[in-house]
Design an enzyme around this catalytic site. Structure first.
Site, mmCIF file in Angstrom:
data_model
loop_
_atom_site.group_PDB
_atom_site.id
_atom_site.type_symbol
_atom_site.label_atom_id
_atom_site.label_comp_id
_atom_site.label_asym_id
_atom_site.label_seq_id
_atom_site.Cartn_x
_atom_site.Cartn_y
_atom_site.Cartn_z
ATOM 1 N N GLY A 11 0.819 -1.203 0.000
ATOM 2 C CA GLY A 11 0.000 0.000 0.000
ATOM 3 C C GLY A 11 0.854 1.254 0.000
ATOM 4 O O GLY A 11 1.923 1.277 0.615
ATOM 5 N N ARG A 80 0.807 -6.426 -5.195
ATOM 6 C CA ARG A 80 0.478 -7.230 -4.007
ATOM 7 C C ARG A 80 0.905 -8.687 -4.218
ATOM 8 O O ARG A 80 0.417 -9.589 -3.552
ATOM 9 C CB ARG A 80 -1.032 -7.182 -3.756
ATOM 10 C CG ARG A 80 -1.558 -5.811 -3.317
ATOM 11 C CD ARG A 80 -1.192 -5.472 -1.904
ATOM 12 N NE ARG A 80 -1.888 -4.290 -1.413
ATOM 13 C CZ ARG A 80 -1.711 -3.778 -0.209
ATOM 14 N NH1 ARG A 80 -0.849 -4.339 0.614
ATOM 15 N NH2 ARG A 80 -2.375 -2.710 0.169
ATOM 16 N N ASN A 114 4.743 -5.549 5.539
ATOM 17 C CA ASN A 114 4.922 -6.907 6.063
ATOM 18 C C ASN A 114 5.091 -7.955 4.962
ATOM 19 O O ASN A 114 6.014 -8.775 5.007
ATOM 20 C CB ASN A 114 3.718 -7.284 6.934
ATOM 21 C CG ASN A 114 3.534 -6.336 8.102
ATOM 22 O OD1 ASN A 114 3.108 -5.210 7.903
ATOM 23 N ND2 ASN A 114 3.848 -6.768 9.304
ATOM 24 N N ASP A 144 0.669 1.630 9.212
ATOM 25 C CA ASP A 144 0.192 0.931 10.411
ATOM 26 C C ASP A 144 1.265 0.784 11.491
ATOM 27 O O ASP A 144 0.947 0.437 12.626
ATOM 28 C CB ASP A 144 -0.327 -0.463 10.036
ATOM 29 C CG ASP A 144 -1.538 -0.402 9.120
ATOM 30 O OD1 ASP A 144 -2.444 0.395 9.407
ATOM 31 O OD2 ASP A 144 -1.571 -1.123 8.118
ATOM 32 N N HIS A 188 -6.364 -3.093 9.943
ATOM 33 C CA HIS A 188 -7.093 -4.366 9.971
ATOM 34 C C HIS A 188 -6.633 -5.269 11.098
ATOM 35 O O HIS A 188 -7.436 -5.930 11.753
ATOM 36 C CB HIS A 188 -6.905 -5.109 8.636
ATOM 37 C CG HIS A 188 -7.828 -4.645 7.560
ATOM 38 N ND1 HIS A 188 -9.192 -4.804 7.636
ATOM 39 C CD2 HIS A 188 -7.586 -4.015 6.387
ATOM 40 C CE1 HIS A 188 -9.758 -4.306 6.554
ATOM 41 N NE2 HIS A 188 -8.803 -3.808 5.779
#
Length: 367
Positions: A11, A80, A114, A144, A188
């Site tokens: 992202g 992704r 990650n 995040d 999330h």
């Protein structure tokens, strides 16, 4: 001299291009590489044969590095794509390392979150297994701040600014109309962003994935505020927040239950429950992907640039197979295998949690 390659993945975050600028400038200044290549759309650029000569860009446009630092989104594009286990399917690995040989790549820098750190760990493990001498370094990026092994990732502070500003600006309507407002913040799996922005923005209730919330406890906090003459309540809620009732379910049971949900997100689900139980108007605000954009904070831009330069430095010091990290406020390194597949969660005994509750902020859990 041979060459190096850099790619971006996952992202987008603001300031991500500052880290790219840092890598390019650090690699050029080292005088150890003839060319710096960029892979378009992450590791998929290697699989699709889409590489660009960034050294040529710098030579053609003298202001390229300076402009890159201020450009939005991800200059090289993202993906992704997740690599399979090479012991089960080594075809993509063989193809990627063939491209490394074709372009005479000695070092590969991967900027991402990650999943991206998992990718670089797999590539590094494969390189060791087959005796390939390509130096690989990971560069942590996520709003995040949940990448294991580093205290801070760039993009986080800027996202906090956006989320905090949203909570700040909701106060006007909430107080004027005596409403309950739920502000749904990105996250999330972890609640770092919601926790920090909730405290900074003056939220009255903060709900994060790591601490399952009790609906009645949330309701009690709202009623308590009403008795104190506080006619409005602002709830900062992570998009991955979960009720204590749902937290008791198995993954399979929870998946089946969520199929029956009629609401687009957890914030609307909670809003409906609170309105039915409290009889009070509850509104939802979702800043969404705005949290990934905008103008990066000065600290994020500085951090991203320095991380990029530090990543190039790891290669020069032969500290490859690592991810750049920050420990005790200083730049350091951590082996990729210690990072891959791990998520840095908010510890329920985290000092921020204790401080939030000391401020009178409810975390939605029973006392």
């Amino acid at each position: 001299m041979r060459n190096c390659l850099v790619a971006q993945s996952g992202g987008p975050t603001v300031a991500i291009n500052s880290s790219l600028a840092g890598v390019i400038q650090g690699a050029i200044d080292s005088k150890k590489f003839d060319k710096v290549y960029g892979s378009l759309n992450g590791v998929q650029g290697l699989l699709n044969g889409c590489l660009m000569d960034l050294t040529e860009k710098v030579e053609q446009v003298p202001m390229f590095i300076e402009l890159l630092k201020k450009s939005p989104s991800m200059y090289l594009g993202s993906c992704r794509y997740q690599l399979p286990d090479y012991t089960e399917d080594d075809a993509p690995y063989a193809y990627i390392f063939n491209k490394f040989e074709t372009y005479e790549i000695d070092a590969f820098f991967y900027i991402g979150g990650n999943d991206s750190m998992d990718t670089v760990d797999k590539l590094n493990t494969y390189a060791k297994a087959v005796g390939k001498d390509v130096k690989i370094v990971g560069i942590p990026k996520t709003i995040d701040n949940d990448i294991e092994g580093t205290e801070m990732s760039f993009g986080f502070q800027s996202a906090i600014d956006v989320a905090t500003r949203t909570i700040d600006e909701i106060h006007t309507t909430a107080a004027s109309h005596s409403r309950v407002f739920i502000v749904e913040i990105m996250g999330h799996k972890t609640g770092w962003l919601t926790l920090h922005s909730g405290i900074a923005g003056g939220a009255d209730i903060i709900l994060i994935p790591e601490i399952p919330y009790n609906v009645n406890e949330v309701l009690n906090t709202i009623k308590k505020r009403e008795k104190q003459g506080k006619k409005f309540t602002i709830i900062a809620m992570a998009e991955g927040a979960i009720s204590d009732e749902d937290a008791k379910l198995s993954k399979k049971e929870l998946k089946e239950k969520r199929k029956t949900y009629i609401f687009p997100s957890v914030a609307y689900q909670l809003s409906d429950e609170l309105q039915k139980k409290a009889g009070q108007e509850v509104r939802v605000t979702i800043p969404g992907h705005v949290q990934r954009g905008g103008i990066p904070s000065a600290s994020d831009r500085t951090l991203a640039t320095r991380i990029g330069v530090e990543a190039a430095g790891l290669i020069l010091r032969k500290d490859y197979g690592n991810m750049v990290c920050i420990k005790e406020g200083k730049f350091s390194k951590i082996p990729l295998e210690e990072v891959a597949g791990k998520t840095k969660m908010v510890n329920v005994d985290n000092e921020l949690i204790r401080q939030a509750e000391s401020l009178g902020i409810s975390l939605g859990r029973k006392a």
